[in-house]
Scaffold this motif. Structure first.
Motif, PDB file in Angstrom:
ATOM      1  N   TYR A 123      -2.939  -0.355  -3.706  1.00  0.00           N
ATOM      2  CA  TYR A 123      -1.948  -1.423  -3.534  1.00  0.00           C
ATOM      3  C   TYR A 123      -1.243  -1.720  -4.858  1.00  0.00           C
ATOM      4  N   GLN A 146       0.849  -1.201   0.000  1.00  0.00           N
ATOM      5  CA  GLN A 146       0.000   0.000   0.000  1.00  0.00           C
ATOM      6  C   GLN A 146       0.879   1.243   0.000  1.00  0.00           C
ATOM      7  N   ARG A 147       0.506   2.199  -0.858  1.00  0.00           N
ATOM      8  CA  ARG A 147       1.261   3.443  -0.954  1.00  0.00           C
ATOM      9  C   ARG A 147       0.438   4.608  -0.401  1.00  0.00           C
ATOM     10  N   GLU A 148       1.002   5.813  -0.503  1.00  0.00           N
ATOM     11  CA  GLU A 148       0.373   6.984   0.095  1.00  0.00           C
ATOM     12  C   GLU A 148      -1.017   7.268  -0.450  1.00  0.00           C
ATOM     13  N   ASP A 149      -1.286   6.866  -1.684  1.00  0.00           N
ATOM     14  CA  ASP A 149      -2.599   7.110  -2.283  1.00  0.00           C
ATOM     15  C   ASP A 149      -3.653   6.104  -1.811  1.00  0.00           C
ATOM     16  N   GLY A 150      -3.262   5.174  -0.951  1.00  0.00           N
ATOM     17  CA  GLY A 150      -4.196   4.187  -0.411  1.00  0.00           C
ATOM     18  C   GLY A 150      -4.370   2.962  -1.290  1.00  0.00           C
TER      19      GLY A 150
END
Length: 779
Positions: A493, A487-491
């Motif tokens: 995956y 999972q990254r900062e934008d929510g």
């Protein structure tokens, strides 16, 4: 009609010889006169010892690679992975033996002809010499587990034969009594791939030997005599001779110790020969035909072609010179179905890069299972072309890999579940091989295998196989993907590291990079995996917390993206491709062979088509399997004219005289050579079925991509999703009748073009319904 390959001269090379097989034992028959040559293979006969430690990759190493990737230092990440995260090369598929015999009195052969009968899986050769006709018939029986050859001389002369057995691997030759001959020995302990330069590429280690093997030949004869010495068998003045050849090796299972004592294999072969002695040649032939036809079934394609008695190689040459031969198109389809049965049966290994036919001790790409396209493509045809029994070898293979791949998932990816990368051998290697990350590092291989394995259930409706073999592998792959996704900062995956099989893009400094994060291929096959898992749970009535996790994670995957030129985007960013005409069509997986991009997703379908058109416009060379993928894509797009153009292009540019598909050198490494690779054969058969029938649960579309030149014809025995056998007849490019027979009770909607039959068709289990379309109403 068009179910026999015919030639009027013996084969001069492997690519003119004709294949026989029972799934395990394979033979390439040259039909030579005065000397016949038959090369032999066995599906589990590989180099190696089975002893190999799984390489461990520390979690900090994986995290460092991810850090570089998410910082978009792609070149640095690739170099780091090449140094720290790749593994060992596969072992290689081995040739087993060579059977040869010389017709000693033959000096002026005339009226020569050889045939391969696809409906009965029997090779026949005939010739005359001094007014005596010599006839050889041979087949490889699945029930008898043996190659059976009958040679007769009809005329004044008798049979004088000198018979030998040999092998490319280390061996000894022995005789037993006056009618038995066998060759036995051990496979190499290690064979390096043909593209790896080293001083000792083939190693025989006496302290750690490879698996044992044996080929055992028994001769029976009518009239005359047989004698034996270390040079072989000598047959004199016989009217008829029958050979029985059995084979065995020391492979037991990927995780069990091999047998290294050749005497054990010799005994196994001898026992099998003894079982054959209770049956006549005629009984063995009848048993073989019945068994083969139970799998081959009554599947056929006819295109109102003119009867053509020309030899197959002459017909092929005419097509390569621009002539049309609809019958050859049919013959190619029938042949490719034959090849599947010959190299893949229940209980055998699945078809490798060359099916089961390879004469080289260092075969190209080790003749392994390459799971970033080739192995899966081998089995695209099995559902629609009604070869369900041959499909089980693939499903069983995936089940074994799901167990072997648990260690790779744990020790290299630090995930639960299981994974497999792009190359697999008989020892079920699932970690990355050595080489370059752009191909070697691809933990999505197991995910794609699961998607293809699930197709077995979609077509067969075999609940037992779904429950006991497919679902456990599917679930394990889901567990892996849930852990592998980051999972990254934008929510959302993403997968990382991620490659688009074998392709590269330019980074800011012009480096050719293969490594990034969440390629379109990764996204598409994970979508496919999650959808199949949820459907399987519903079918099997499974209730578990994992279902909710998959549902939630599916919502948090990124969307497919369309690039600046209007084509579907290959990587997470709209990078500039290093090779716009690259042979892989990976980014359109969601459209074909996957199902996450529907035909109704107009914008995405248009973007897929744009991708295909740009790829083809920049092709540097025609490659068989890539061309076969292209035929399938145009068929799914509903363009029969373009699909058939590339089907004929495959015949024009990418098959040998024996109709084996060829793979040209790629120009990437020294020593590359043109080679037979069977995925082009199988992929093209899948495409023919896709032109004539498309299906999903409760829906059958007939003639969705009928080629212009296929004006009238009929196809019998294709299989639709849901286990419905379908026959279709058409005239003047319009369907005139269909016949349906279902393995279960169900309701079906029939479509043709944009129209649907007014009435749903209610099918009862195993009851055939014939529908005259002249009298039907469409809406």
């Amino acid at each position: 009609m068009n179910k026999t390959l015919k030639y009027i001269s013996p084969a001069k090379s492997f690519t003119e010889a004709l294949p026989l097989g029972n799934g395990s034992l394979g033979a390439m028959v040259y039909g030579g006169v005065p000397e016949e040559k038959i090369t032999l293979n066995y599906d589990t006969f590989w180099s190696g010892t089975g002893h190999r430690e799984e390489k461990e990759i520390d979690s900090s190493t994986l995290e460092q690679a991810r850090k570089l990737i998410f910082e978009e230092k792609f070149w640095e990440a690739e170099e780091y992975m090449k140094k720290n995260m790749l593994g060992f090369y596969n072992e290689s598929y081995m040739p087993l033996g060579i059977l040869s015999y010389v017709f000693e009195k033959v000096d002026e052969p005339k009226e020569y002809v050889r045939f391969l009968d696809l409906e009965n899986a029997i090779f026949t050769s005939k010739f005359k010499n001094h007014e005596t006709e010599y006839i050889s018939k041979m087949f490889i029986s699945n029930p008898a587990k043996a190659l059976v050859i009958k040679i007769t001389a009809n005329g004044m002369d008798k049979l004088d034969l000198k018979v030998k057995l040999d092998s490319e691997v280390q061996h000894t030759i022995k005789t037993e009594k006056d009618c038995c001959l066998y060759v036995s020995g051990n496979a190499p302990s290690n064979v390096q791939p043909n593209y790896v330069a080293c001083e000792n590429p083939i190693v025989y280690d006496e302290k750690n030997p490879g698996m044992a093997f044996c080929c055992y030949l028994q001769v029976t004869h009518k009239g005359g005599t047989v004698s034996a010495d270390l040079d072989g068998l000598k047959i004199q003045e016989a009217e008829e001779v029958v050979f029985y050849l059995t084979a065995a090796d020391g492979y037991k299972k990927y995780n069990q110790r091999i047998e290294t004592n050749p005497e054990v294999c010799e005994k196994s072969c001898g026992n099998q020969i003894q079982k054959l002695n209770s049956k006549t040649y005629k009984e063995l032939e009848e048993e073989h035909i019945a068994d083969y036809q139970s799998v081959y079934k009554n599947v056929s394609l006819e295109l109102e072609e003119i009867e053509n008695d020309l030899p197959t190689d002459e017909r092929l040459k005419r097509v390569q010179n621009g002539k049309q031969d609809l019958g050859l198109s049919c013959l190619f389809f029938h042949y490719n179905r034959y090849l599947m049965i010959a190299c893949s049966r229940k209980g055998t290994q699945p078809a490798n890069l060359q099916g089961i036919w390879s004469e080289s001790i260092r075969p190209v790409w080790s003749s392994n299972w390459t799971i970033n396209i080739n192995t899966e493509m081998n089995y695209w045809l099995n559902g629609p072309c009604n070869l369900i029994e041959s499909f089980t070898a693939f499903v069983d293979f995936v089940e074994e890999l799901s167990h072997a791949g648990e260690e790779t998932a744990k020790k290299q990816c630090h995930c639960s579940g299981w994974t497999a990368n792009h190359n697999v051998d008989i020892w079920r290697q699932t970690g990355p091989v050595d080489g370059e990350p752009k191909y070697a590092y691809w933990p999505m291989g197991g995910v794609w295998l699961c998607s293809q394995s699930y197709e077995y259930y979609r077509y067969s409706r075999d609940l037992e196989y779904l429950k006991n073999k497919i679902y456990p592998s599917l679930r394990g792959s889901v567990l892996f993907c849930l852990d592998w996704l980051q999972q990254r900062e934008d929510g959302l995956y993403y997968t990382a590291p991620s490659t688009s099989p074998e392709n590269t893009f330019k980074d800011g400094e012009g480096h050719a990079c293969g490594v990034s994060y969440m390629t379109t291929m990764d996204l598409a096959i994970i979508k496919e995996l999650f959808a199949n898992y949820l459907e399987a749970c519903n079918v099997l009535g499974i209730k578990e917390d994992l279902i909710e996790q998959v549902n939630e994670r599916s919502k948090l995957l990124p969307n497919y993206q369309i690039g600046r030129t209007g084509k579907i985007q290959e990587w997470i960013k709209d990078f500039e491709e290093f090779d716009v005409g690259h042979r892989h069509f990976s980014p359109v997986f969601g459209f074909h062979p996957g199902h996450s991009i529907k035909k109704t997703d107009t914008e995405l379908v248009k973007a897929c088509q744009k991708f295909i058109e740009e790829k083809v416009a920049n092709y540097k060379q025609q490659i068989g399997w890539s061309c076969a993928w292209l035929i399938n894509l145009w068929a799914r797009l509903g363009d029969g004219t373009k699909a058939n153009y590339y089907y004929e292009e495959l015949l024009r540019q990418s098959v040998y005289n024996n109709l084996f598909d060829l793979h040209p050198p790629l120009g990437e490494t020294e020593g590359e050579r043109e080679v037979f690779q069977i995925d082009g054969n199988f992929g093209s058969a899948s495409a023919v079925a896709e032109m004539l029938l498309s299906s999903e649960d409760g829906k059958i579309t007939i003639l969705p991509a009928l080629p212009e030149s296929w004006e009238s014809g009929k196809v019998k025995g294709l299989l639709a999703v849901g286990g419905v056998e379908v026959d279709i007849a058409w005239k003047n490019k319009k369907p005139i009748s269909i016949s349906l027979c279902s393995s279960v009770d169900q309701s079906i909607n029939i479509f043709y073009g944009n129209k649907k039959l007014t009435e749903k068709i209610e099918l009862k289990k195993q009851e055939q319904q014939i529908i005259d379309l002249h009298s039907c109403e469409w809406i």
